[in-house]
Design an enzyme around this catalytic site. Structure first.
Site, PDB file in Angstrom:
ATOM      1  N   CYS A  28       0.815  -1.221   0.000  1.00 52.78           N
ATOM      2  CA  CYS A  28       0.000   0.000   0.000  1.00 52.78           C
ATOM      3  C   CYS A  28       0.846   1.267   0.000  1.00 52.78           C
ATOM      4  O   CYS A  28       1.938   1.309   0.553  1.00 52.78           O
ATOM      5  CB  CYS A  28      -0.878   0.039   1.235  1.00 52.78           C
ATOM      6  SG  CYS A  28      -1.876  -1.410   1.470  1.00 52.78           S
ATOM      7  N   ARG A  44       5.455  -0.372  -5.766  1.00 54.57           N
ATOM      8  CA  ARG A  44       5.323  -1.148  -4.533  1.00 54.57           C
ATOM      9  C   ARG A  44       4.290  -2.262  -4.671  1.00 54.57           C
ATOM     10  O   ARG A  44       4.261  -3.170  -3.846  1.00 54.57           O
ATOM     11  CB  ARG A  44       4.913  -0.218  -3.388  1.00 54.57           C
ATOM     12  CG  ARG A  44       5.955   0.831  -3.072  1.00 54.57           C
ATOM     13  CD  ARG A  44       5.361   1.946  -2.259  1.00 54.57           C
ATOM     14  NE  ARG A  44       4.926   1.500  -0.958  1.00 54.57           N
ATOM     15  CZ  ARG A  44       5.606   1.670   0.167  1.00 54.57           C
ATOM     16  NH1 ARG A  44       6.757   2.279   0.141  1.00 54.57           N
ATOM     17  NH2 ARG A  44       5.143   1.257   1.312  1.00 54.57           N
ATOM     18  N   TRP A  94      -3.134  -2.721  -1.372  1.00 54.87           N
ATOM     19  CA  TRP A  94      -2.759  -4.111  -1.668  1.00 54.87           C
ATOM     20  C   TRP A  94      -3.540  -4.944  -0.675  1.00 54.87           C
ATOM     21  O   TRP A  94      -3.285  -4.891   0.522  1.00 54.87           O
ATOM     22  CB  TRP A  94      -1.251  -4.251  -1.465  1.00 54.87           C
ATOM     23  CG  TRP A  94      -0.631  -5.487  -2.002  1.00 54.87           C
ATOM     24  CD1 TRP A  94      -0.349  -5.760  -3.306  1.00 54.87           C
ATOM     25  CD2 TRP A  94      -0.148  -6.608  -1.248  1.00 54.87           C
ATOM     26  NE1 TRP A  94       0.270  -6.983  -3.392  1.00 54.87           N
ATOM     27  CE2 TRP A  94       0.402  -7.525  -2.166  1.00 54.87           C
ATOM     28  CE3 TRP A  94      -0.133  -6.935   0.108  1.00 54.87           C
ATOM     29  CZ2 TRP A  94       0.957  -8.727  -1.783  1.00 54.87           C
ATOM     30  CZ3 TRP A  94       0.417  -8.141   0.489  1.00 54.87           C
ATOM     31  CH2 TRP A  94       0.961  -9.030  -0.442  1.00 54.87           C
ATOM     32  N   GLY A 133      -0.744  -0.945   6.705  1.00 55.79           N
ATOM     33  CA  GLY A 133      -0.517  -1.756   7.905  1.00 55.79           C
ATOM     34  C   GLY A 133      -1.714  -2.622   8.203  1.00 55.79           C
ATOM     35  O   GLY A 133      -2.598  -2.801   7.358  1.00 55.79           O
ATOM     36  N   GLU A 165      18.299 -17.705  -6.740  1.00 55.94           N
ATOM     37  CA  GLU A 165      17.963 -16.344  -7.157  1.00 55.94           C
ATOM     38  C   GLU A 165      17.523 -16.326  -8.629  1.00 55.94           C
ATOM     39  O   GLU A 165      16.559 -15.638  -8.988  1.00 55.94           O
ATOM     40  CB  GLU A 165      19.184 -15.432  -6.922  1.00 55.94           C
ATOM     41  CG  GLU A 165      19.062 -14.001  -7.381  1.00 55.94           C
ATOM     42  CD  GLU A 165      17.931 -13.206  -6.720  1.00 55.94           C
ATOM     43  OE1 GLU A 165      17.288 -13.709  -5.790  1.00 55.94           O
ATOM     44  OE2 GLU A 165      17.661 -12.088  -7.186  1.00 55.94           O
ATOM     45  N   LYS A 217      13.873 -15.059  -9.827  1.00 59.18           N
ATOM     46  CA  LYS A 217      13.674 -13.993 -10.825  1.00 59.18           C
ATOM     47  C   LYS A 217      12.684 -14.456 -11.886  1.00 59.18           C
ATOM     48  O   LYS A 217      11.775 -13.734 -12.260  1.00 59.18           O
ATOM     49  CB  LYS A 217      14.985 -13.625 -11.539  1.00 59.18           C
ATOM     50  CG  LYS A 217      16.043 -12.826 -10.823  1.00 59.18           C
ATOM     51  CD  LYS A 217      15.620 -11.491 -10.328  1.00 59.18           C
ATOM     52  CE  LYS A 217      14.918 -11.635  -9.042  1.00 59.18           C
ATOM     53  NZ  LYS A 217      15.175 -10.959  -7.893  1.00 59.18           N
ATOM     54  N   GLU A 268       8.988 -14.906 -10.461  1.00 58.40           N
ATOM     55  CA  GLU A 268       8.238 -13.733  -9.995  1.00 58.40           C
ATOM     56  C   GLU A 268       7.779 -12.825 -11.128  1.00 58.40           C
ATOM     57  O   GLU A 268       6.732 -12.209 -11.026  1.00 58.40           O
ATOM     58  CB  GLU A 268       8.951 -12.963  -8.874  1.00 58.40           C
ATOM     59  CG  GLU A 268      10.298 -12.405  -9.149  1.00 58.40           C
ATOM     60  CD  GLU A 268      10.955 -11.764  -7.900  1.00 58.40           C
ATOM     61  OE1 GLU A 268      10.315 -11.589  -6.862  1.00 58.40           O
ATOM     62  OE2 GLU A 268      12.147 -11.443  -8.016  1.00 58.40           O
TER      63      GLU A 268
HETATM   64  C1  G6P Z   1       9.487  -8.770  -1.492  1.00 54.58           C
HETATM   65  C2  G6P Z   1      10.046  -8.484  -2.865  1.00 54.58           C
HETATM   66  C3  G6P Z   1      11.350  -9.240  -3.057  1.00 54.58           C
HETATM   67  C4  G6P Z   1      12.321  -8.874  -1.948  1.00 54.58           C
HETATM   68  C5  G6P Z   1      11.722  -9.145  -0.568  1.00 54.58           C
HETATM   69  C6  G6P Z   1      12.589  -8.591   0.549  1.00 54.58           C
HETATM   70  O1  G6P Z   1       9.046 -10.072  -1.417  1.00 54.58           O
HETATM   71  O2  G6P Z   1       9.119  -8.863  -3.865  1.00 54.58           O
HETATM   72  O3  G6P Z   1      11.920  -8.899  -4.308  1.00 54.58           O
HETATM   73  O4  G6P Z   1      13.492  -9.611  -2.116  1.00 54.58           O
HETATM   74  O5  G6P Z   1      10.457  -8.520  -0.464  1.00 54.58           O
HETATM   75  O6  G6P Z   1      12.605  -7.196   0.458  1.00 54.58           O
HETATM   76  P1  G6P Z   1      13.661  -6.246   1.141  1.00 54.58           P
HETATM   77  O7  G6P Z   1      13.213  -4.864   0.816  1.00 54.58           O
HETATM   78  O8  G6P Z   1      13.607  -6.534   2.617  1.00 54.58           O
HETATM   79  O9  G6P Z   1      14.996  -6.571   0.572  1.00 54.58           O
END
Ligand code: G6P
Length: 608
Positions: free
Chosen positions: A2, A27, A74, A101, A481, A485, A488
């Site tokens: 959000c 976001r 969201w 939140g 990773e 990628k 997602e």
């Molecule tokens: C979400 C995103 C990911 C990211 C994860 C951790 O799930 O989609 O791409 O790796 O959060 O985010 P951060 O901001 O804590 O690295």
């Protein structure tokens, strides 16, 4: 996740609000809404789907006012419908609130309010808070907000407007970030600095349980008991240019290609090859304790967790300190054992991930030294750690993390090298390692030349619904990773595995033409990886190898070979991940996916 933007100033509010929402689009969200006050009346418009749908709906209708707020939602409580979208309304249509939140005790509060005769329009926890503020309102908006928030369990970043107070926004936070941009006779409140910086670089960061009362001319802040809290105005470092596409079709591609530069920025002033030293200003004050530590725990989520896995290897191998990795979401509830001289390092691009933040707090409560490796300057995790290191790779907008991942690996390498030099590594060995690290941006530039080949490979397999990614040792987290990628952003099912584990089950999946990405640079386990490639080939799988330049023999085994430059084994993940980012990017583009805003995902996950 959000997003909140609110504006109070001298200019037309609606375009500033919709523009601000677009800056927060990355976001992730599924509905959007806006509320403005015009001529003493509160006007509300909401819609499901993209911000453009909301813009179409409102047209010019909401022009002619200088105060309002907007939100991207969201869904957590209640489906992504117009009724559940924010802002939510209370006090006979006069009060509006946006919220990031989760209000945990919303059921109890809702029952209480229903008993008082309040009728609810939506299923959301947010409306419960809006109605609670409305319930306490008796002419003083800030008092009503504070009174209601004292009854709330859970997390919030909120902004509140009331039709009878067209010159005031009340904002508050606990757990969800909220920033107030301080301009000339105007203020912008947002959940993220990217919606503020085109207006002003001057900001205040609200802390938990703080309430800001904002007017055109100024603001004051209090705690929930109405005691004044003084706040320093700080400057945001990121520029608007850094947030824009710069000729790329997507932020993800821009960010992939930025990596040579972002890593130079990450290492600037920190790596001194000649002196064989790493200087990380953010760790200076705690350096002696770090060098003497007995154990390091790395924690994070998603891509950051993969960086932790590489970090574990680097810290044990180079610094010879026992190191463990734990998902932040598990760590926080696991009753972890924290003994004397344990250092916990939370890794997070956004610095706002709820699970990572909770893990960090748990570690601190148990007496660990809590450090952060964070990209977003001034974010909650960065502010709550005892010390830490910023990535300095610039804002990452694409939901799929790319340059933050290589930034995290670079910082972890610097930390491991720094500890190693202070514990046992000699001057010469340190100098060799650091001069190799300093050459990585140039090598990544060469790896990025794989772009066309990666696109061709992705085009051939764009219909495949399952991919495997295999690697050993340091390349195992890279396999994870690469798979993350792909899944997602292209919605292709992909799994990353340690290559040797394949024969314990996943080998059953391999069939004619299934793409299997083998990450096989020249390394200690190279021969073993080659045996794994043969196992795949003999079952008809299609092998796409990532290998070291000059390795001609691998061409006999793999149908496709993506060559990356040679470098020391500890640094290879920085290179081998590049073709995997490119493969995922092209697969998603070719499948017509929304690369920067994949379905169901959020860039910054500020709820559990
Ligand atoms: C979400 C995103 C990911 C990211 C994860 C951790 O799930 O989609 O791409 O790796 O959060 O985010 P951060 O901001 O804590 O690295």
């Amino acid at each position: 996740m959000c997003g909140i933007v609110a504006y109070l100033g001298q200019r037309e509010a609606t375009p500033i609000l919709t523009e601000g929402l677009k800056r927060l689009e990355y976001r992730g969200y599924d509905s959007a809404g806006i509320a403005v006050i015009r001529d003493g009346e509160l006007i509300l418009r909401r819609s499901v789907g993209r911000i453009s749908a909301l813009e179409e709906k409102i047209g010019q209708e909401l022009n002619g006012t200088t105060v309002g707020m907007a939100h991207t939602r969201w869904a957590t409580h209640g489906a992504p419908t117009e009724i559940n979208a924010h802002p939510h309304i209370a006090a006979n249509g006069k009060l509006a609130m946006v919220h990031n939140g989760i209000i945990e005790n919303y059921r109890v509060l809702r029952t209480f309010l229903e008993q008082q005769g309040v009728e609810f329009a939506s299923e959301t926890d947010t409306e419960v808070l809006a109605q609670l503020i409305g319930h306490f309102y008796d002419g003083n908006l800030e008092d009503a907000v504070r009174r209601a928030l004292r009854d709330v369990r859970g997390t919030f970043g909120i902004a509140v407007l009331h039709a009878d107070h067209a010159d005031t926004i009340v904002a508050a936070r606990r757990g969800s970030p909220l920033i107030v941009g301080v301009g000339q006779d105007e203020h912008v409140v947002a959940s993220d600095a990217s919606a503020i910086i085109q207006h002003t670089p001057q900001v205040i960061y609200l802390e938990d349980n703080e309430v800001a009362v904002i007017t055109r001319e100024g603001f004051h802040t209090t705690n929930l008991e109405a005691a004044p809290v003084s706040k320093a105005v700080e400057e945001v470092e990121w520029t608007l240019e850094q947030l824009e596409l710069g000729g790329h079709q997507h932020f993800m591609s821009k960010e992939i290609f930025e990596q040579p530069e972002s890593l130079r920025n990450c290492m600037r002033g920190r790596v001194d090859e000649q002196d064989s030293r790493v200087v990380l200003g953010g760790l200076n004050n705690i350096m002696r304790e770090m060098v003497r530590c007995k154990r390091i725990i790395l924690t994070g989520c998603g891509t950051a967790w993969h960086a932790c896995l590489v970090g574990e290897y680097l810290i044990e191998e180079l610094a010879r300190i026992p190191c463990e990795v734990e998902y932040a979401s598990e760590f926080r509830y696991r009753n972890p054992l924290i003994f004397d001289r344990t250092v916990v390092i939370a890794i997070s691009q956004s610095g706002e991930t709820a699970d990572t933040l909770a893990a960090l707090r748990e570690a601190k409560d148990r007496g660990a030294m809590a450090l952060g490796i964070v990209n977003a300057v001034g974010s909650t995790i960065a502010r709550e750690t005892d010390a830490g290191v910023y990535l300095h790779v610039g804002p990452e907008i694409g939901v799929a993390s790319t340059k933050a991942f290589t930034g995290q690996l670079t910082v972890l390498t610097m930390i491991a090298a720094m500890l190693a030099r202070r514990r046992h590594m000699g001057h010469g060995a340190g100098r060799r390692l650091l001069s190799e690290l300093a050459k990585m941006p140039e090598r990544i530039e060469r790896a990025l030349e794989l772009n066309t080949q990666a696109r061709q490979i992705a085009a051939r397999f764009v219909e495949a619904e399952n991919w495997l990614y295999l690697g050993r040792g340091l390349q195992y987290p890279v396999a994870l990773e690469g798979a993350l990628k792909l899944k997602e952003i292209s919605y292709i099912h992909a799994e990353g595995l340690p290559a040797a584990e394949m024969k314990h089950g996943p080998i059953a999946l391999i069939s004619e033409n299934m793409p299997v990405v083998m990450i096989a640079p020249r390394c200690e386990l190279y021969e073993k990886v080659v045996s794994n490639i043969e196992e795949v080939r003999s079952r008809g799988g299609h092998v796409i190898a990532v290998a070291t330049e000059g390795d001609e023999s691998i061409k006999q085994l793999a149908e496709d070979v993506l060559y990356v430059p040679d470098c020391p084994e500890e640094l290879q993940p920085l290179l081998t991940v590049i073709p995997l980012q490119l493969l995922a990017y092209h697969a998603a583009v070719l499948r017509g996916c929304d690369v920067d805003k994949p379905r169901n995902l959020a860039k910054s996950v500020t709820v559990e």
